[in-house]
Design an enzyme around this catalytic site. Structure first.
Site, PDB file in Angstrom:
ATOM      1  CG  LEU A  25      35.094  87.877 102.266  1.00 29.62           C
ATOM      2  CD1 LEU A  25      34.217  89.568 101.488  1.00 29.62           C
ATOM      3  CD2 LEU A  25      36.414  88.529 102.072  1.00 29.62           C
ATOM      4  CG  ASP A  60      45.726  92.430  83.487  1.00 25.89           C
ATOM      5  OD1 ASP A  60      46.589  91.394  83.326  1.00 25.89           O
ATOM      6  OD2 ASP A  60      45.293  93.068  82.339  1.00 25.89           O
ATOM      7  CG  HIS A  81      50.675  84.274  87.634  1.00 23.55           C
ATOM      8  ND1 HIS A  81      49.924  85.254  87.079  1.00 23.55           N
ATOM      9  CD2 HIS A  81      51.316  83.579  86.536  1.00 23.55           C
ATOM     10  CE1 HIS A  81      50.005  85.317  85.790  1.00 23.55           C
ATOM     11  NE2 HIS A  81      50.808  84.204  85.546  1.00 23.55           N
TER      12      HIS A  81
HETATM   13  C1  FPP Z   1      46.588  88.302  85.116  1.00 27.11           C
HETATM   14  O1  FPP Z   1      48.053  88.883  84.855  1.00 27.11           O
HETATM   15  C2  FPP Z   1      46.697  87.243  86.201  1.00 27.11           C
HETATM   16  C3  FPP Z   1      46.394  86.042  86.033  1.00 27.11           C
HETATM   17  C4  FPP Z   1      45.814  85.345  84.714  1.00 27.11           C
HETATM   18  C5  FPP Z   1      46.193  85.376  87.409  1.00 27.11           C
HETATM   19  C6  FPP Z   1      45.783  85.668  88.405  1.00 27.11           C
HETATM   20  C7  FPP Z   1      46.127  84.593  89.582  1.00 27.11           C
HETATM   21  C8  FPP Z   1      46.611  85.050  90.954  1.00 27.11           C
HETATM   22  C9  FPP Z   1      46.542  86.439  91.342  1.00 27.11           C
HETATM   23  C10 FPP Z   1      47.104  83.897  91.714  1.00 27.11           C
HETATM   24  C11 FPP Z   1      46.074  83.245  92.736  1.00 27.11           C
HETATM   25  C12 FPP Z   1      44.903  83.722  92.903  1.00 27.11           C
HETATM   26  C13 FPP Z   1      43.833  83.049  93.178  1.00 27.11           C
HETATM   27  C14 FPP Z   1      42.782  83.798  93.458  1.00 27.11           C
HETATM   28  C15 FPP Z   1      43.811  81.548  93.594  1.00 27.11           C
HETATM   29  P1  FPP Z   1      48.619  88.702  83.579  1.00 27.11           P
HETATM   30  O2  FPP Z   1      49.494  87.579  83.775  1.00 27.11           O
HETATM   31  O3  FPP Z   1      47.865  88.768  82.520  1.00 27.11           O
HETATM   32  O4  FPP Z   1      49.530  89.989  83.841  1.00 27.11           O
HETATM   33  P2  FPP Z   1      50.318  90.998  82.437  1.00 27.11           P
HETATM   34  O5  FPP Z   1      48.889  91.545  81.684  1.00 27.11           O
HETATM   35  O6  FPP Z   1      51.053  91.801  83.167  1.00 27.11           O
HETATM   36  O7  FPP Z   1      50.950  89.860  81.515  1.00 27.11           O
END
Ligand code: FPP
Length: 244
Positions: free
Chosen positions: A127, A16, A33
């Site tokens: 892994l 997050d 992201h």
């Molecule tokens: C949460 O941060 C993150 C996500 C919903 C997406 C996670 C995706 C990645 C790390 C990229 C690719 C990964 C893989 C494994 C393919 P948020 O957007 O909720 O952050 P915020 O709370 O600060 O808004």
């Protein structure tokens, strides 16, 4: 100090804070992201170095469809890129990729890429990287319950004979040990419908660090926290100490 002993077999992470990381830099959320994907690569390498067996990452929850359409579509593009590029790297690292969640909601092209990446890496023995995409813990339990209900309705089993293990065998992660360590970055202290069943005895670690800033030192801190915990699984500490 980095923990050498008591390394978890399975680490599960809610990544997050990507959006906030980007906002702080006046960048679009998708840049957060992309930076988050870099952290994923580094954490995978750390898990390999430390001989952790399973790493489960919450990439997209069943609730994430509620985000602005543009962010969802850019996230899908990013998954697609990551699957193509990184599955080859995972294969070289002898790592296996497994995607859990309801993939039928993704485009056919993305579904094909997921299947190809899983197929490419399926015989690797290092892994296992589990990516939870369009996943929800309640959805997982519901599916397992439906399977049991069908078996009971057909007369194959009697509902009064149903044991925990039978429900467990219908869950998406049934072939892996439950997570020993759960990490959530970004400051929230919630499970957010992640692995609800499997987290029953997991050590929970929350950090304010935003996911793109979660570097090796931060991961080591989480592992040190885990190494210092005494896992009792319902027993007293005296009982645990006697067994050591
Ligand atoms: C949460 O941060 C993150 C996500 C919903 C997406 C996670 C995706 C990645 C790390 C990229 C690719 C990964 C893989 C494994 C393919 P948020 O957007 O909720 O952050 P915020 O709370 O600060 O808004």
């Amino acid at each position: 100090m980095t923990a050498q002993k008591n390394i978890p077999r399975h680490v599960a992470i809610i990544m997050d804070g990507n959006g906030r990381w980007a906002k702080k830099r006046l960048m679009p959320r998708i840049a957060g992201h992309s930076a988050g994907a870099e952290t994923v690569r580094k954490v995978i390498q750390s898990c390999i170095d430390k001989k952790i067996e399973v790493l489960t990452l919450f990439a997209f929850s069943s609730e994430n469809w509620k985000r602005p359409e543009k962010e969802v579509s850019r996230l899908m593009d990013l998954f697609s890129i990551v699957l193509t590029r990184d599955s080859k790297k995972l294969d070289k690292q002898n790592a296996r990729l497994k995607v859990i969640g309801d993939r039928s909601a993704f485009s056919l092209k993305l579904q094909d890429k997921i299947a190809a990446a899983e197929n490419l890496t399926k015989n690797n023995s290092g892994l296992t990287v589990v990516v939870a995409a369009n996943y929800g813990g309640r959805w997982d339990i519901l599916n397992a319950a439906r399977q049991l209900a069908r078996r009971a309705a057909s007369g194959e089993i009697d509902s009064s004979d149903i044991e925990y293990e039978m429900l467990e065998s219908g869950l998406t992660l049934h072939e892996y040990p439950d997570p020993d360590l759960f990490i959530r970055t970004g400051g929230e202290k919630r499970i957010s419908n992640f692995l609800l069943w499997q987290l029953a005895y997991t050590e929970l670690y929350f950090t304010e660090t935003l996911w793109p800033e979660f570097k090796e030192a931060e991961f080591n801190e989480a592992l040190d926290y885990f190494a210092g915990r005494q896992r009792r699984f319902g027993r007293t500490s005296e009982q645990v100490e006697q067994d050591q």
